[in-house]
Scaffold this active site. Structure first.
Site, PDB file in Angstrom:
ATOM      1  N   CYS A   2       0.859  -1.185   0.000  1.00 57.11           N
ATOM      2  CA  CYS A   2       0.000   0.000   0.000  1.00 57.11           C
ATOM      3  C   CYS A   2       0.898   1.240   0.000  1.00 57.11           C
ATOM      4  O   CYS A   2       2.098   1.146   0.148  1.00 57.11           O
ATOM      5  CB  CYS A   2      -0.873  -0.015   1.240  1.00 57.11           C
ATOM      6  SG  CYS A   2      -1.707  -1.582   1.437  1.00 57.11           S
ATOM      7  N   ARG A  27       1.504   1.636  -6.063  1.00 58.16           N
ATOM      8  CA  ARG A  27       1.792   0.644  -5.018  1.00 58.16           C
ATOM      9  C   ARG A  27       0.547  -0.142  -4.642  1.00 58.16           C
ATOM     10  O   ARG A  27       0.643  -1.199  -4.007  1.00 58.16           O
ATOM     11  CB  ARG A  27       2.348   1.333  -3.770  1.00 58.16           C
ATOM     12  CG  ARG A  27       3.669   2.036  -3.946  1.00 58.16           C
ATOM     13  CD  ARG A  27       4.051   2.776  -2.697  1.00 58.16           C
ATOM     14  NE  ARG A  27       4.239   1.854  -1.595  1.00 58.16           N
ATOM     15  CZ  ARG A  27       5.374   1.215  -1.351  1.00 58.16           C
ATOM     16  NH1 ARG A  27       6.415   1.413  -2.137  1.00 58.16           N
ATOM     17  NH2 ARG A  27       5.491   0.378  -0.345  1.00 58.16           N
ATOM     18  N   TRP A  74      -3.717  -1.968  -1.311  1.00 59.74           N
ATOM     19  CA  TRP A  74      -3.696  -3.206  -2.090  1.00 59.74           C
ATOM     20  C   TRP A  74      -4.201  -4.262  -1.109  1.00 59.74           C
ATOM     21  O   TRP A  74      -3.521  -4.596  -0.136  1.00 59.74           O
ATOM     22  CB  TRP A  74      -2.277  -3.514  -2.557  1.00 59.74           C
ATOM     23  CG  TRP A  74      -2.193  -4.703  -3.470  1.00 59.74           C
ATOM     24  CD1 TRP A  74      -2.409  -4.744  -4.815  1.00 59.74           C
ATOM     25  CD2 TRP A  74      -1.868  -6.039  -3.087  1.00 59.74           C
ATOM     26  NE1 TRP A  74      -2.233  -6.011  -5.293  1.00 59.74           N
ATOM     27  CE2 TRP A  74      -1.906  -6.832  -4.259  1.00 59.74           C
ATOM     28  CE3 TRP A  74      -1.540  -6.652  -1.882  1.00 59.74           C
ATOM     29  CZ2 TRP A  74      -1.635  -8.198  -4.259  1.00 59.74           C
ATOM     30  CZ3 TRP A  74      -1.259  -8.009  -1.879  1.00 59.74           C
ATOM     31  CH2 TRP A  74      -1.322  -8.771  -3.042  1.00 59.74           C
ATOM     32  N   ASN A 103       0.549  -0.354   6.206  1.00 62.64           N
ATOM     33  CA  ASN A 103       1.025  -1.129   5.060  1.00 62.64           C
ATOM     34  C   ASN A 103       1.731  -2.350   5.632  1.00 62.64           C
ATOM     35  O   ASN A 103       2.677  -2.210   6.403  1.00 62.64           O
ATOM     36  CB  ASN A 103       1.982  -0.282   4.221  1.00 62.64           C
ATOM     37  CG  ASN A 103       2.570  -1.061   3.052  1.00 62.64           C
ATOM     38  OD1 ASN A 103       2.038  -2.096   2.668  1.00 62.64           O
ATOM     39  ND2 ASN A 103       3.678  -0.589   2.518  1.00 62.64           N
ATOM     40  N   GLY A 104       1.264  -3.548   5.301  1.00 66.98           N
ATOM     41  CA  GLY A 104       1.903  -4.758   5.808  1.00 66.98           C
ATOM     42  C   GLY A 104       0.846  -5.785   6.189  1.00 66.98           C
ATOM     43  O   GLY A 104      -0.325  -5.649   5.844  1.00 66.98           O
ATOM     44  N   GLU A 486       9.817 -13.637 -19.922  1.00 66.76           N
ATOM     45  CA  GLU A 486       9.475 -12.240 -19.650  1.00 66.76           C
ATOM     46  C   GLU A 486       8.337 -11.777 -20.554  1.00 66.76           C
ATOM     47  O   GLU A 486       7.408 -11.103 -20.120  1.00 66.76           O
ATOM     48  CB  GLU A 486      10.705 -11.363 -19.816  1.00 66.76           C
ATOM     49  CG  GLU A 486      10.482  -9.875 -19.643  1.00 66.76           C
ATOM     50  CD  GLU A 486       9.920  -9.491 -18.282  1.00 66.76           C
ATOM     51  OE1 GLU A 486       9.902 -10.331 -17.361  1.00 66.76           O
ATOM     52  OE2 GLU A 486       9.442  -8.351 -18.160  1.00 66.76           O
ATOM     53  N   LYS A 490       4.716 -10.366 -19.267  1.00 64.85           N
ATOM     54  CA  LYS A 490       4.186  -9.054 -19.688  1.00 64.85           C
ATOM     55  C   LYS A 490       2.767  -9.198 -20.215  1.00 64.85           C
ATOM     56  O   LYS A 490       1.857  -8.472 -19.831  1.00 64.85           O
ATOM     57  CB  LYS A 490       5.087  -8.449 -20.763  1.00 64.85           C
ATOM     58  CG  LYS A 490       6.418  -7.949 -20.270  1.00 64.85           C
ATOM     59  CD  LYS A 490       6.349  -6.674 -19.493  1.00 64.85           C
ATOM     60  CE  LYS A 490       6.359  -6.755 -18.026  1.00 64.85           C
ATOM     61  NZ  LYS A 490       7.265  -7.477 -17.234  1.00 64.85           N
ATOM     62  N   GLU A 493       0.238 -10.252 -17.375  1.00 61.22           N
ATOM     63  CA  GLU A 493      -0.078  -9.333 -16.266  1.00 61.22           C
ATOM     64  C   GLU A 493      -0.818  -8.077 -16.711  1.00 61.22           C
ATOM     65  O   GLU A 493      -1.480  -7.436 -15.897  1.00 61.22           O
ATOM     66  CB  GLU A 493       1.166  -8.961 -15.477  1.00 61.22           C
ATOM     67  CG  GLU A 493       2.200  -8.140 -16.206  1.00 61.22           C
ATOM     68  CD  GLU A 493       3.356  -7.750 -15.282  1.00 61.22           C
ATOM     69  OE1 GLU A 493       3.154  -7.540 -14.084  1.00 61.22           O
ATOM     70  OE2 GLU A 493       4.477  -7.663 -15.785  1.00 61.22           O
ATOM     71  N   HIS A 509       7.793 -31.320 -25.580  1.00 62.50           N
ATOM     72  CA  HIS A 509       7.653 -32.209 -24.402  1.00 62.50           C
ATOM     73  C   HIS A 509       6.375 -31.905 -23.623  1.00 62.50           C
ATOM     74  O   HIS A 509       6.344 -32.040 -22.406  1.00 62.50           O
ATOM     75  CB  HIS A 509       8.884 -32.075 -23.506  1.00 62.50           C
ATOM     76  CG  HIS A 509      10.152 -32.436 -24.201  1.00 62.50           C
ATOM     77  ND1 HIS A 509      10.483 -33.729 -24.550  1.00 62.50           N
ATOM     78  CD2 HIS A 509      11.140 -31.651 -24.681  1.00 62.50           C
ATOM     79  CE1 HIS A 509      11.636 -33.734 -25.193  1.00 62.50           C
ATOM     80  NE2 HIS A 509      12.071 -32.490 -25.294  1.00 62.50           N
ATOM     81  N   LYS A 608       2.922  -2.343  -7.785  1.00 65.24           N
ATOM     82  CA  LYS A 608       4.271  -2.172  -8.314  1.00 65.24           C
ATOM     83  C   LYS A 608       5.324  -2.737  -7.378  1.00 65.24           C
ATOM     84  O   LYS A 608       6.312  -3.295  -7.823  1.00 65.24           O
ATOM     85  CB  LYS A 608       4.547  -0.680  -8.534  1.00 65.24           C
ATOM     86  CG  LYS A 608       5.905  -0.381  -9.142  1.00 65.24           C
ATOM     87  CD  LYS A 608       6.038  -0.978 -10.520  1.00 65.24           C
ATOM     88  CE  LYS A 608       7.393  -0.721 -11.124  1.00 65.24           C
ATOM     89  NZ  LYS A 608       7.572  -1.472 -12.381  1.00 65.24           N
TER      90      LYS A 608
HETATM   91  C1  AGP Z   1       6.997  -7.301 -13.400  1.00 66.21           C
HETATM   92  O1  AGP Z   1       6.361  -6.751 -14.550  1.00 66.21           O
HETATM   93  C2  AGP Z   1       6.039  -7.445 -12.237  1.00 66.21           C
HETATM   94  N1  AGP Z   1       5.363  -6.245 -11.981  1.00 66.21           N
HETATM   95  C3  AGP Z   1       6.660  -8.104 -11.035  1.00 66.21           C
HETATM   96  O2  AGP Z   1       6.906  -9.436 -11.420  1.00 66.21           O
HETATM   97  C4  AGP Z   1       7.979  -7.520 -10.492  1.00 66.21           C
HETATM   98  O3  AGP Z   1       9.029  -7.722 -11.399  1.00 66.21           O
HETATM   99  C5  AGP Z   1       8.324  -8.260  -9.195  1.00 66.21           C
HETATM  100  O4  AGP Z   1       7.297  -8.008  -8.268  1.00 66.21           O
HETATM  101  C6  AGP Z   1       9.674  -7.846  -8.600  1.00 66.21           C
HETATM  102  O5  AGP Z   1       9.659  -6.496  -8.285  1.00 66.21           O
HETATM  103  P1  AGP Z   1      11.054  -5.790  -7.875  1.00 66.21           P
HETATM  104  O6  AGP Z   1      11.955  -5.881  -9.082  1.00 66.21           O
HETATM  105  O7  AGP Z   1      10.680  -4.378  -7.524  1.00 66.21           O
HETATM  106  O8  AGP Z   1      11.625  -6.543  -6.719  1.00 66.21           O
END
Ligand code: AGP
Length: 613
Positions: A2, A27, A74, A103-104, A486, A490, A493, A509, A608
């Site tokens: 958060c 966040r 969040w 936050n936590g 990757e 992308k 998500e 496989h 994020k």
């Molecule tokens: C990547 O597009 C995601 N948003 C997520 O996997 C991110 O890479 C992951 O949470 C790690 O974040 P960080 O690099 O800030 O540790």
């Protein structure tokens, strides 16, 4: 994950708090709220939905006062709703005079809730956080002092917190506390701010104090006082942040994600700036804080990260093993911290993290440090917890990355890992001329990425095909296997289309069972040593009526005839291929999500910075 913002000073707090939340909305963004204190009264405003819903509410119902706290959420416990939004009120029914943001995750919240309910406290929300508000209110009944009340409560909590608390009986006072979730104090002229991330305080001041775990702070307009739970009073450690307001703005771009994709040529320049030495055909990484003599003794490297950072680490594995001939293992941070991986004194551990606050990555760092193992960090956010707790490391210098889907940070991490590979290689066997080839390659990378970005118009038509897919397979070999992973992440998500990445040869496989007209395959097939083997895999998909999209070298005469869509990238040295091949995949995810009307910079269920386990 958060976002918290607090303010105390001479200005009206509400506008400052909301503007701060907007900077932290990446966040967490399923609900938000604020509390201000004015003339002995608390004003609470909170709403499910984005920060703009809160802003609209405040326009209709202003919240006066020059002291307050705010939060963008969040959800961890309880769905996104007005009631579950923070702040939470603490106090017995009808006498709640205290507001708290958190936050936590409080792991023992259920037992504490039962204890409080037995004493007559009535809960309004389903959250774990509300427990803290009532505990502090109960302590305040005894102490009368908010700072002391917070200090009394914190030892009762199991789990993580970044807290902000205000009380109608304590005008102008904001109390904050940190354990496992970041908090930073902004030190202004006659005012103080509290936030989860320096981005929220930067428009007001460049002077900050990063709170450490176990520290509690009380802020009034003219005073900052910090105490550690065990060690007592702490002198504020004033840092200065480097922040350029225009860099954090959207500018003419439609979304932060596309802005950050297009920034990648500059990202490479910034990541390599001052770190390439033509004279010695090597890289200069002063922040490692380890001598060449020590580094020469290293026999194994472990790279730890989450999500995109873990994918960058996988590229690093190929680069370091190929260039420096050092064995590398990549571990998901969440696994590393609990599986008791064997580490000896000749193993060097790096934690990779864009935000520098990811709980799993921080946990892995602390586990390696706990075992007496000097751990280094490759991070983007200066002053972040991981950056401060590591024994050294390398900053990405990618600038703030706002889009939840990480793009330019991936490029910067790959660049830094290439620099690390070069540096370690030149400490060992790598010749001057081979080192210089790598220096030349990295210096050419920004221009090549600029070229790769020109594929965007073709990607838009490929996005039409992807937008209706049931699932998408991403396939790459060797250095491009991590890029396939990757690309799949992308797409998944931000478009919510299930996508899976595999090493190309793995397709036969099992995953090939997915191949049909509704499940396109994206092959990474630039000119490289395994090109012909990839062609064979493409034919296997075509033989089953599969839909084929290929990323290949500009001018390739074979691939276009095998592909429904051919996405060209410039010819380049193999070590640069991950930086170039990822561009069409980032753009493909972006344009597919755009076509589907997704919320690109704030995809559902994500945040994020994942600061909870
Ligand atoms: C990547 O597009 C995601 N948003 C997520 O996997 C991110 O890479 C992951 O949470 C790690 O974040 P960080 O690099 O800030 O540790």
């Amino acid at each position: 994950m958060c976002g918290i913002v607090g303010y105390t000073g001479s200005r009206e707090a509400a506008g400052i708090l909301v503007a701060g939340l907007r900077r932290l909305e990446y966040r967490g963004y399923d609900s938000s709220g604020l509390a201000t204190v004015d003339a002995g009264r608390l004003h609470i405003r909170k709403r499910a939905g984005r920060v703009r819903e809160l802003e609209n509410l405040i326009h209709r119902q202003p919240a006066q006062g020059s002291c307050g706290i705010s939060h963008t959420r969040w959800a961890t416990h309880g769905p996104a709703s007005d009631t579950n939004a923070h702040p939470h009120l603490g106090g017995r029914l009808g006498t709640a005079g205290l507001a708290l943001v958190h936050n936590g995750v409080i792991e023992n919240h259920a037992s504490l809730r039962r204890e409080l309910e037995a004493e007559g406290f009535v809960f309004a929300s389903e959250t774990d956080s509300e427990v803290i508000a009532h505990l502090i209110a109960r302590a305040l009944e005894k102490t009368g002092d908010l700072f002391t009340a917070v200090q009394l409560v914190l030892p009762m909590l199991e789990g993580t917190y970044g807290l902000g608390v205000v009380s109608q009986a304590h005008p102008g006072l904001v109390v904050g506390a940190r354990m496992g979730s970041p908090l930073v104090v902004g030190v202004g002229e006659g005012e103080h701010l509290l936030a989860s991330d320096a981005a929220a305080v930067a428009p007001h001041t460049r002077q900050v104090v990063y709170l450490e775990d176990g520290e509690i702070v009380q802020l009034t307009p003219g005073k900052i006082e910090i105490a550690h739970r065990e060690r007592g009073p702490v002198a504020p450690r004033i840092d200065r942040i480097d922040w350029h307001p225009d860099l954090a703005e959207l500018g003419h771009h439609a979304h932060y994600m596309i802005k950050e994709i297009r920034e990648q040529p500059m990202t490479l320049v910034d990541a390599c700036r001052g770190r390439l030495s033509r004279r010695d055909a090597t890289a200069c990484l002063g922040g490692l804080n380890l001598s060449p003599r020590t580094l020469r003794k290293i026999r194994r490297i472990v790279l730890v990260g989450c999500g995109t950072s873990a994918h960058a680490a996988l590229v690093g594995e190929y680069l370091i093993e190929r260039i420096a001939h050092l064995p590398v293992e990549v571990e998901y941070a969440s696994e590393f911290r609990y599986r008791n991986a064997p580490l000896d004194e000749r193993t060097l551990v790096f934690v990779l993290s864009q935000s520098g606050e990811t709980a799993d990555a921080l946990g892995a760092l602390r586990e390696a440090n706990r075992r007496g193992h000097p751990t280094l960090a490759i991070v983007n956010t200066v002053g972040s917890t991981i950056a401060r707790e590591a024994r050294g490391g390398v900053y990405l210098h990618a600038g703030q990355e706002v889009g939840v889907a990480s793009t330019k940070a991936f490029a910067a991490q790959v660049a830094v890992l290439a620099l690390l590979a070069l540096y370690l290689g030149r400490l060992r066997h790598l010749s001057f001329s081979d080192g210089l080839d790598i220096v030349d390659a990295l210096e050419s990378a920004p221009g090549l990425i600029e070229e790769a970005l020109k594929v965007e118009p073709i990607v838009k038509s490929a996005a039409e095909q992807i937008a209706t897919a049931r699932t998408v397979l991403y396939l790459g070999r060797d250095l491009l296997h991590p890029v396939a992973l990757e690309g799949a992440l992308k797409l998944t998500e931000i478009s919510y289309i299930p996508a899976h990445g595999y090493p190309t040869a793995e397709m036969k496989h099992g995953p090939i069972a997915l191949v049909d007209r509704d499940s396109p395959c994206v092959f990474l097939a630039p000119r490289c040593s395994l090109y012909s083997k990839t062609l064979a895999s493409i034919e296997e998909v075509r033989a089953r009526g599969g839909h084929v999209i290929t990323v290949g070298t500009e001018g390739d005469r074979v691939l276009p005839g095998l592909s429904n869509t051919f996405l060209p990238i410039p010819d380049a040295p193999e070590i640069l291929l991950p930086l170039l091949a990822v561009i069409p995949l980032q753009l493909l995810a972006y344009h597919t999500a755009l076509k589907l009307g997704r919320d690109i910079d704030k995809p559902r269920n994500l945040a994020k910075s994942v600061t909870v386990e």
